[in-house]
Design an enzyme around this catalytic site. Structure first.
Site, PDB file in Angstrom:
ATOM      1  N   LYS A  52       0.844  -1.191   0.000  1.00  0.00           N
ATOM      2  CA  LYS A  52       0.000   0.000   0.000  1.00  0.00           C
ATOM      3  C   LYS A  52       0.887   1.252   0.000  1.00  0.00           C
ATOM      4  O   LYS A  52       0.612   2.214  -0.726  1.00  0.00           O
ATOM      5  CB  LYS A  52      -0.952  -0.021   1.211  1.00  0.00           C
ATOM      6  N   GLN A  96      -5.055  -2.045   9.151  1.00  0.00           N
ATOM      7  CA  GLN A  96      -4.901  -3.366   8.535  1.00  0.00           C
ATOM      8  C   GLN A  96      -5.517  -4.441   9.437  1.00  0.00           C
ATOM      9  O   GLN A  96      -5.227  -4.497  10.628  1.00  0.00           O
ATOM     10  CB  GLN A  96      -3.399  -3.634   8.309  1.00  0.00           C
ATOM     11  N   ASP A 119     -11.279   2.430   3.187  1.00  0.00           N
ATOM     12  CA  ASP A 119     -11.620   1.018   2.958  1.00  0.00           C
ATOM     13  C   ASP A 119     -13.131   0.870   2.747  1.00  0.00           C
ATOM     14  O   ASP A 119     -13.599  -0.166   2.308  1.00  0.00           O
ATOM     15  CB  ASP A 119     -11.225   0.170   4.185  1.00  0.00           C
TER      16      ASP A 119
END
Ligand code: NAP
Length: 281
Positions: A52, A96, A119
């Site tokens: 990322k 995460q 997200d």
């Protein structure tokens, strides 16, 4: 023989488009910024987080990777999120997953400001997606919609069958296909006569997490087959949920694993971060 949907190529195209917009924003004085928090030492998570960061660098965005110890408390993590919510140079925040046992995942997702939830996991953003008014769409499903659109595959009026009903793939991709006027059926582990249902599909999306589960006899001639699965074989090789050898000859379009859906997920995260930066500007 199926046309292969090249996720690497489509992802590279979208990243170029994002990079051009980032350059424009930079010229106007804003650098889109993404913060990624990782708690603990999960090796797979570390690889995802590193990728990322690399993705951000590739399109000219700022990224900050925040590593927190395995024994981090929920209160400490929530305090870190509060700090990032308040920062003007950070437009997107991602935690995460999975998180260590002592931390409640839902509470953490809920703590991220919806305007920075790149997200698109929080209740507000899921609700906006259901209403068709979302700024951010969950990354993997959004990536699948891009693969379809950029391959010239029309969804409207098609029989779409999704296998899997997870919150991050199955449910949201079903919603996005519906929003594009597909006729959507969602299958799961309790579905009876699965092959009968999947054989109706013009577009079949498979997100189960079982290597080579969907075989040629479960697929209609000419179907578009999207394989979301990422499974490790004993020899370490990555394989999908679709048995490529038996399905590819029947399909009109198919995504390979690796190189299909996989490369799109981080690309859509970058797109969401860009959108967040534009909105917050
Ligand atoms: P998940 O949360 O484990 O959900 C799996 C779903 O498959 C569940 O809804 C389950 O049904 C269903 N299922 C399991 N066995 C089945 C069977 N025999 N017949 C019909 N349905 C069955 O998985 P996920 O997070 O959605 O991930 C699915 C796969 O996609 C995994 O391989 C994952 O690694 C991969 N993935 C890839 C990306 C990417 O970027 N390419 C992103 C996310 C996930 P129940 O609900 O009834 O249990």
């Amino acid at each position: 023989m199926a046309q292969i949907i090249d996720g690497k190529k489509i992802s590279a195209q979208i990243r170029e488009e994002i990079a051009a917009e980032v350059a424009q924003m930079k010229a106007e004085g804003t650098v889109p910024g993404l913060a990624v928090i990782i708690v603990g030492e999960n090796p797979a998570s570390k690889v995802y987080v590193r990728n990322k960061g690399k993705g951000c660098a590739e399109v000219g965005m700022y990224s900050e990777i925040i590593e927190m110890a395995e024994e981090t408390t929920q209160a400490e993590l929530l305090a870190k999120i509060d700090e990032l919510n308040a920062r003007r140079d950070i437009h997107g925040i991602l935690v995460q997953l999975p998180l260590p046992k002592q931390i409640d995942e839902r509470a953490v997702i809920a703590a991220i400001s919806p305007s920075k939830d790149v997200d698109a996991f929080c209740v507000e953003n899921i609700g906006e997606m259901m209403l068709g008014t979302a700024d951010f769409l969950p990354c993997t499903p959004a990536g699948i919609m891009q693969l379809l659109a950029r391959s010239g595959i029309e969804v409207a009026g098609k029989e779409c069958v999704v296998i899997g009903r997870s919150n991050i793939v199955g449910k949201p991709i079903s919603q996005l296909l519906l929003a594009e006027n597909g006729t959507v059926t969602i299958c799961h582990s309790k579905t009876k006569n699965l092959a009968e249902v999947t054989r109706r599909a013009d577009i079949l999306v498979v997100a189960i997490g079982r290597a080579d589960f969907v075989t040629g006899d479960m697929v209609k001639d000419g179907a578009v087959v999207i394989d979301v699965g990422m499974n490790r074989r004993a020899d370490g090789k990555l394989t999908g949920d679709v048995d490529y050898a038996s399905v590819e000859p029947k399909a009109s379009f198919i995504t390979p694993v690796p190189g299909g859906v996989g490369p799109m997920t981080i690309t859509m995260l970058l797109k969401n971060t860009l959108t967040a930066a534009k909105k917050q500007k």
